[in-house]
Design an enzyme around this catalytic site. Structure first.
Site, mmCIF file in Angstrom:
data_model
loop_
_atom_site.group_PDB
_atom_site.id
_atom_site.type_symbol
_atom_site.label_atom_id
_atom_site.label_comp_id
_atom_site.label_asym_id
_atom_site.label_seq_id
_atom_site.Cartn_x
_atom_site.Cartn_y
_atom_site.Cartn_z
ATOM 1 N N ASP A 245 49.483 45.502 46.910
ATOM 2 C CA ASP A 245 48.866 44.444 46.577
ATOM 3 C C ASP A 245 48.816 44.133 44.962
ATOM 4 O OD1 ASP A 245 47.054 42.242 46.631
ATOM 5 O OD2 ASP A 245 45.399 43.050 47.575
ATOM 6 N N GLY A 287 52.567 35.109 48.374
ATOM 7 C CA GLY A 287 53.708 34.385 48.576
ATOM 8 C C GLY A 287 54.418 33.915 47.033
ATOM 9 N N ASP A 308 44.260 34.893 50.951
ATOM 10 C CA ASP A 308 43.470 35.411 52.008
ATOM 11 C C ASP A 308 42.908 34.628 53.091
ATOM 12 O OD1 ASP A 308 43.951 37.470 50.137
ATOM 13 O OD2 ASP A 308 41.924 38.275 50.042
#
Ligand code: GLA
Length: 499
Positions: A245, A287, A308
């Site tokens: 992440d 993205g 999210d």
């Protein structure tokens, strides 16, 4: 076509009467579920819990298993063959009502995740309260609830298993790494290897999480500067999937150029590839830089395509629609081993991403919206990760998550993401070509009133007479020619397979 319309006019009513439950109970006879093939690298630990429904006890046998892989209590374990190639295994399941067979292919090569990964992730229910027992319980429930019998396999820890610099919580404070730089799990995870051993003992797989930045999104310690050691540690602990992440990496990146966006993932992709077990990488960077164009190239098997889902604002439609629609447009980029990830399935009892302290509540979605959610994710060949409360799975939620024919659409061997056939203010039509030559079609009603939605053969690119099947209700709809039309409830969806 008119016959379908006529039959379906009454269906919404029947569904209501049955407590909105569409999926019939699985048959008592054995039925294999989930993927028909699995990609593994040569000579790596192998684990596959055979998904199969039917009255227990089920007895499994397998023929054609490659040397090094054995069958124990419905679980295939061992080491994958050293030689690349396709190993066709004939699986048989038997119980007192009957028997069933399936050819399951072990594809030894470089591609992992030949079908979208399925599982559960802790984030949207437990946030920074996750601990060893949360994960063990989720794994146990995955098996006991029957989810594993439909192919759900990964049990994933998200953020917050590390220590948190500056935290006042005694369980989260302590040295973030030892003197050799090895990362420490926090006190809520006293034995990571013991935890993944437990998950593996059930035939399930374990996922974990970190960030290429100095800190994760929840401000726990990240991998920056220690990527190699952390990749090794994750492998030694026995994890099978890493969600990587971006979070605070923006502070480290030299610019927003594409090369900088790729860099941390290229590095982690290489490091994971070098470990002595298969570890899928899920890129989570929302993205940026059109990740769908290069996520596979840097070693990822899936990538989040949006922000999210739990933070997405509802408009006239619930947030999953806007996230899903953005993801739907990227259909050309997905394929075996490379999946667009529109985030987790938030139905049933689930926490709030905006108010993480709040008790989980029943998702504020109508039954029809939940069927639309799952229909969309199935057609988009999305990773299917549930992120609600496992200890509170109710009949309705399981009914949405565990429909074998809907999951077959998601797990189809061809691995195509549905094409957007039509998108207007009021309607969405998605079509997913399947390996057997059939076509799965989703009719989504984005409008505010129940109404008929139609897809013509011209739009769908098919010809002639087709046999249609209602996948949610697992019912034949008869022969159709020229088009399909069904009545679809407000914000709902119908899923049809044309043979
Ligand atoms: C980001 C991710 C989420 C979740 C949290 C954890 O917001 O997009 O999916 O992993 O971080 O902090």
């Amino acid at each position: 076509m008119y016959r379908i319309a006529a039959v379906l006019m009454v269906l919404p009513l029947l569904a209501q009467e049955a407590g909105e439950i569409r999926t019939p109970k699985p048959a008592v006879t054995p039925r294999f579920q989930g993927p028909r093939l699995m990609g593994v690298r040569p000579g790596k630990p192998f684990l596959f819990r055979i998904p199969c429904t039917g009255e227990k006890p089920l007895r499994f046998t397998a023929s054609g298993l490659p040397e090094g892989i054995r069958l124990e209590d419905g679980i295939l374990r061992g080491t994958s063959p050293a030689r690349a190639g396709e190993y066709r295994v004939k699986l048989r399941a038997q119980n007192r009502h009957g028997r069933s067979e399936r050819v399951f292919t072990i594809v030894v090569g470089e591609t992992l995740a030949l079908t979208p990964p399925m599982g559960w992730n802790h984030w949207y229910t437990h946030y920074d309260r996750v601990r060893d027992s949360t994960i063990r319980e989720a794994a146990k429930v995955m098996v006991e609830s029957g989810m594993a019998d439909f192919g759900y396999a990964y049990v994933s820890i998200d953020d917050c298993w590390m220590n948190k610099p500056g935290s006042e919580d005694a369980e989260l404070s302590g040295p973030v790494r030892d003197v050799q730089g090895r990362i420490s799990a926090n006190k809520r995870f006293p034995d990571m290897k013991g935890l993944t051993d437990y998950v593996h003992s059930l035939g399930l797989k374990a996922g974990t999480y970190t960030s290429p930045g100095p800190l994760t999104c929840a401000k726990f310690v990240g991998a920056h500067g220690y990527e190699e050691q952390d990749a090794r540690q994750i492998a030694e602990w026995g994890f099978d999937l890493l969600k990587y992440d971006w979070c605070s990496y923006g502070r480290v990146a030299a610019s927003k150029e594409l090369a900088e966006l790729k860099k941390p993932y290229e590095l982690m992709g290489k490091l994971l590839r070098a470990q002595d077990r298969d570890i899928q990488m899920n890129l989570c960077q929302y993205g940026m830089g059109d990740v769908w164009k290069w996520g596979a190239e840097v070693g990822g098997q899936s990538w989040r395509t949006t922000g999210d889902l739990g933070l997405e604002k509802d408009t006239r439609l619930p947030g999953f629609f806007s996230i899903g629609l953005r993801n739907a447009k990227l259909w050309e980029y997905a394929g075996p081993g490379k999946w667009n990830d529109p985030d987790y399935i938030l139905i049933g009892w689930v926490g709030s991403a905006r108010d993480q302290r709040a008790e989980p509540r029943r998702a504020a979605l109508t039954a029809d919206e939940q069927y639309a959610y799952m229909s969309m994710w199935a057609l988009m060949a999305s990773p299917l990760f549930y992120s609600g409360m496992m200890s509170r799975l109710d009949e309705f939620t399981l009914n949405v998550l565990c429909n074998g024919e809907v999951i077959d659409v998601n797990q189809d061997t061809l691995g195509r993401q549905a094409r957007v056939v039509r998108l207007t203010e009021a309607e969405l039509v998605l079509a997913k070509p399947m390996e057997d030559g059939s076509l799965a079609v989703g009719l989504f009603n984005l409008g505010e009133k129940t109404g008929k939605i139609r897809a013509s053969w011209a739009e769908l690119g098919v010809k002639g007479k087709k046999k249609a099947r209602d996948l949610w209700r697992q019912k034949r709809l008869g022969a159709v020619s020229a088009g399909v039309e069904m009545e679809v409830s407000r914000h709902g969806a119908e899923l049809i397979r044309l043979h």
